[in-house]
Design a protein around this motif. Sequence first.
Motif, PDB file in Angstrom:
ATOM      1  N   GLU A  80     -32.495  21.406  32.333  1.00 26.31           N
ATOM      2  CA  GLU A  80     -31.466  20.739  31.527  1.00 26.31           C
ATOM      3  C   GLU A  80     -31.025  19.429  32.174  1.00 26.31           C
ATOM      4  O   GLU A  80     -30.808  18.424  31.494  1.00 26.31           O
ATOM      5  CB  GLU A  80     -30.262  21.653  31.328  1.00 26.31           C
ATOM      6  CG  GLU A  80     -30.504  22.843  30.410  1.00 26.31           C
ATOM      7  CD  GLU A  80     -31.188  24.007  31.098  1.00 26.31           C
ATOM      8  OE1 GLU A  80     -31.457  25.028  30.428  1.00 26.31           O
ATOM      9  OE2 GLU A  80     -31.466  23.904  32.328  1.00 26.31           O
ATOM     10  N   ARG A  82     -31.817  15.766  30.464  1.00 26.39           N
ATOM     11  CA  ARG A  82     -30.649  14.936  30.123  1.00 26.39           C
ATOM     12  C   ARG A  82     -30.794  13.524  30.704  1.00 26.39           C
ATOM     13  O   ARG A  82     -30.545  12.538  30.008  1.00 26.39           O
ATOM     14  CB  ARG A  82     -29.353  15.572  30.641  1.00 26.39           C
ATOM     15  CG  ARG A  82     -28.104  14.726  30.315  1.00 26.39           C
ATOM     16  CD  ARG A  82     -26.893  15.255  31.053  1.00 26.39           C
ATOM     17  NE  ARG A  82     -26.435  16.518  30.501  1.00 26.39           N
ATOM     18  CZ  ARG A  82     -25.584  16.633  29.483  1.00 26.39           C
ATOM     19  NH1 ARG A  82     -25.107  15.550  28.888  1.00 26.39           N
ATOM     20  NH2 ARG A  82     -25.202  17.818  29.059  1.00 26.39           N
ATOM     21  N   LYS A 117     -40.512  25.154  27.305  1.00 24.17           N
ATOM     22  CA  LYS A 117     -39.095  25.292  27.643  1.00 24.17           C
ATOM     23  C   LYS A 117     -38.412  23.926  27.670  1.00 24.17           C
ATOM     24  O   LYS A 117     -37.298  23.761  27.143  1.00 24.17           O
ATOM     25  CB  LYS A 117     -38.942  25.982  28.991  1.00 24.17           C
ATOM     26  CG  LYS A 117     -37.485  26.181  29.425  1.00 24.17           C
ATOM     27  CD  LYS A 117     -37.398  26.925  30.760  1.00 24.17           C
ATOM     28  CE  LYS A 117     -35.941  27.133  31.162  1.00 24.17           C
ATOM     29  NZ  LYS A 117     -35.826  27.876  32.450  1.00 24.17           N
ATOM     30  N   GLN A 173     -39.330  21.203  26.096  1.00 24.37           N
ATOM     31  CA  GLN A 173     -39.246  20.691  24.729  1.00 24.37           C
ATOM     32  C   GLN A 173     -38.111  21.368  23.956  1.00 24.37           C
ATOM     33  O   GLN A 173     -37.386  20.728  23.177  1.00 24.37           O
ATOM     34  CB  GLN A 173     -40.570  20.912  23.997  1.00 24.37           C
ATOM     35  CG  GLN A 173     -41.757  20.155  24.563  1.00 24.37           C
ATOM     36  CD  GLN A 173     -41.701  18.656  24.338  1.00 24.37           C
ATOM     37  OE1 GLN A 173     -40.851  17.980  24.912  1.00 24.37           O
ATOM     38  NE2 GLN A 173     -42.593  18.143  23.516  1.00 24.37           N
ATOM     39  N   TYR A 174     -37.944  22.662  24.178  1.00 23.95           N
ATOM     40  CA  TYR A 174     -36.878  23.409  23.499  1.00 23.95           C
ATOM     41  C   TYR A 174     -35.500  22.921  23.942  1.00 23.95           C
ATOM     42  O   TYR A 174     -34.601  22.714  23.112  1.00 23.95           O
ATOM     43  CB  TYR A 174     -37.022  24.897  23.793  1.00 23.95           C
ATOM     44  CG  TYR A 174     -35.822  25.708  23.351  1.00 23.95           C
ATOM     45  CD1 TYR A 174     -35.602  25.968  22.002  1.00 23.95           C
ATOM     46  CD2 TYR A 174     -34.904  26.199  24.289  1.00 23.95           C
ATOM     47  CE1 TYR A 174     -34.490  26.698  21.591  1.00 23.95           C
ATOM     48  CE2 TYR A 174     -33.796  26.918  23.886  1.00 23.95           C
ATOM     49  CZ  TYR A 174     -33.599  27.163  22.540  1.00 23.95           C
ATOM     50  OH  TYR A 174     -32.493  27.873  22.138  1.00 23.95           O
ATOM     51  N   VAL A 175     -35.326  22.714  25.252  1.00 19.30           N
ATOM     52  CA  VAL A 175     -34.048  22.219  25.777  1.00 19.30           C
ATOM     53  C   VAL A 175     -33.714  20.862  25.168  1.00 19.30           C
ATOM     54  O   VAL A 175     -32.570  20.593  24.770  1.00 19.30           O
ATOM     55  CB  VAL A 175     -34.105  22.129  27.317  1.00 19.30           C
ATOM     56  CG1 VAL A 175     -32.936  21.309  27.864  1.00 19.30           C
ATOM     57  CG2 VAL A 175     -34.088  23.525  27.930  1.00 19.30           C
ATOM     58  N   GLU A 211     -34.880  19.541  22.302  1.00 21.99           N
ATOM     59  CA  GLU A 211     -34.627  19.652  20.861  1.00 21.99           C
ATOM     60  C   GLU A 211     -33.260  20.268  20.584  1.00 21.99           C
ATOM     61  O   GLU A 211     -32.521  19.803  19.706  1.00 21.99           O
ATOM     62  CB  GLU A 211     -35.724  20.490  20.202  1.00 21.99           C
ATOM     63  CG  GLU A 211     -35.583  20.595  18.689  1.00 21.99           C
ATOM     64  CD  GLU A 211     -36.780  21.230  18.027  1.00 21.99           C
ATOM     65  OE1 GLU A 211     -36.727  21.448  16.814  1.00 21.99           O
ATOM     66  OE2 GLU A 211     -37.769  21.502  18.726  1.00 21.99           O
ATOM     67  N   LYS A 212     -32.893  21.285  21.345  1.00 22.89           N
ATOM     68  CA  LYS A 212     -31.613  21.962  21.145  1.00 22.89           C
ATOM     69  C   LYS A 212     -30.440  21.015  21.342  1.00 22.89           C
ATOM     70  O   LYS A 212     -29.420  21.103  20.652  1.00 22.89           O
ATOM     71  CB  LYS A 212     -31.510  23.140  22.114  1.00 22.89           C
ATOM     72  CG  LYS A 212     -30.218  23.950  21.957  1.00 22.89           C
ATOM     73  CD  LYS A 212     -30.160  25.116  22.921  1.00 22.89           C
ATOM     74  CE  LYS A 212     -29.954  24.652  24.345  1.00 22.89           C
ATOM     75  NZ  LYS A 212     -29.673  25.803  25.273  1.00 22.89           N
ATOM     76  N   ASN A 213     -30.601  20.074  22.279  1.00 24.43           N
ATOM     77  CA  ASN A 213     -29.502  19.161  22.609  1.00 24.43           C
ATOM     78  C   ASN A 213     -29.609  17.796  21.935  1.00 24.43           C
ATOM     79  O   ASN A 213     -28.774  16.924  22.169  1.00 24.43           O
ATOM     80  CB  ASN A 213     -29.434  18.978  24.129  1.00 24.43           C
ATOM     81  CG  ASN A 213     -28.957  20.212  24.851  1.00 24.43           C
ATOM     82  OD1 ASN A 213     -27.761  20.518  24.870  1.00 24.43           O
ATOM     83  ND2 ASN A 213     -29.897  20.945  25.447  1.00 24.43           N
ATOM     84  N   TRP A 235     -31.979  15.622  22.462  1.00 22.89           N
ATOM     85  CA  TRP A 235     -32.467  14.673  23.454  1.00 22.89           C
ATOM     86  C   TRP A 235     -33.915  14.301  23.163  1.00 22.89           C
ATOM     87  O   TRP A 235     -34.601  14.939  22.354  1.00 22.89           O
ATOM     88  CB  TRP A 235     -32.377  15.267  24.860  1.00 22.89           C
ATOM     89  CG  TRP A 235     -30.988  15.587  25.303  1.00 22.89           C
ATOM     90  CD1 TRP A 235     -29.826  15.050  24.836  1.00 22.89           C
ATOM     91  CD2 TRP A 235     -30.613  16.545  26.313  1.00 22.89           C
ATOM     92  NE1 TRP A 235     -28.744  15.590  25.494  1.00 22.89           N
ATOM     93  CE2 TRP A 235     -29.195  16.512  26.408  1.00 22.89           C
ATOM     94  CE3 TRP A 235     -31.314  17.406  27.147  1.00 22.89           C
ATOM     95  CZ2 TRP A 235     -28.484  17.314  27.299  1.00 22.89           C
ATOM     96  CZ3 TRP A 235     -30.616  18.201  28.036  1.00 22.89           C
ATOM     97  CH2 TRP A 235     -29.222  18.156  28.108  1.00 22.89           C
ATOM     98  N   LYS A 242     -37.777  14.164  23.425  1.00 22.91           N
ATOM     99  CA  LYS A 242     -38.786  15.158  23.823  1.00 22.91           C
ATOM    100  C   LYS A 242     -39.995  14.449  24.424  1.00 22.91           C
ATOM    101  O   LYS A 242     -40.211  13.259  24.236  1.00 22.91           O
ATOM    102  CB  LYS A 242     -39.203  15.976  22.599  1.00 22.91           C
ATOM    103  CG  LYS A 242     -38.072  16.821  22.025  1.00 22.91           C
ATOM    104  CD  LYS A 242     -38.390  17.341  20.637  1.00 22.91           C
ATOM    105  CE  LYS A 242     -39.511  18.347  20.638  1.00 22.91           C
ATOM    106  NZ  LYS A 242     -39.705  18.936  19.284  1.00 22.91           N
TER     107      LYS A 242
END
Length: 325
Positions: free
Chosen positions: A138, A142, A168, A170-172, A174-176, A178, A180
């Motif tokens: 993360e 960021r 993982k 890419q998921y972090v 996309e979720k935020n 940010w 990719k």
Amino acid sequence: MEYVKLGNTGLDVSKICLGCMSFGDPKKWIHSWVLDEAASRKIIKKALDLGINFFDTANVYGIGSSEEILGKALKDYAVREEIVIATKVSGKMHDGPNGSGLSRKSILHEVEQSLQRLQTDYIDLLYIHRWDYQTPIEETMRVLNDLVRSGKVHYIGASSMYAWQFQKAQYVAEKNGWTKFSVMQGHYNLLYREEEREMNPLCLDMGVALVPYSPLAAGRLTRDWDSESKRAQEDQVAKQKYDTTEAQDKLIVQRVAEIAEKHHATRSQIAVAWLWQKGVTAPIVGITKEKYLDDFIGALDITLSKEDMTLLEEFYLPHSIIGHQ
């Protein structure tokens, strides 16, 4: 030269990327076979003359000397807006705390250092060179997003990791909301195809560009197995990668020679043409002589048949994972 989009981005890159690990000061790094600045500049100029606009380096190559050489040459020979510069961060740059890794502190500091050495205001493509097990992903994603938003970095990529790690990250992102990763730089060639199991299918499904390093297996695909070169004799990293699978690899190298003879081509042209037909965007070719660039350009005219592909792949056996930390 032919140009293609870099994955799902709008960026145009040459189908051949010039790798710059062979440029630098041998006194500063682990490789004794690297070229000095004068010899390196000749290769960079030749690449530009042939239409190559994609250049790959890393902060750790020659502990900054590769970036310095590339930056000076591109400033003298190229129009910045036409060139795509890729560099990397995470490798050890100095002793003591925060000398490596993917913490916010390390990434921000190293990017500023790379910008200075490359003599540019922005990096087109910034890779995380390896996965950092000591820093939360993360934090890394960021700060990479912050760099893109600031304009100092335009696109981001990753290199040599497990598919679960890449997914993982890419998921972090996309979720935020940010940025990719747009590119994966993996270890991939006819002698090492483990990326075909998970990473390559994942990236192709996601529209992530494949820009592999070591497309010629450190030169082993380009010559008879018992021939020698300075790099073959002294490159200890390459020996660690390939010497343990010598018996099966010899058969593949011989098959490459046979297909090359059939197409009236060189072995390196066959190895690169195979990568393009496997979905690769732009293999990263590292060279120590200008003449090899003409060789790679010739690969653009080669189309391998289904039979050729089958013959080239026939003798491959599973390998231990190499390149991931």
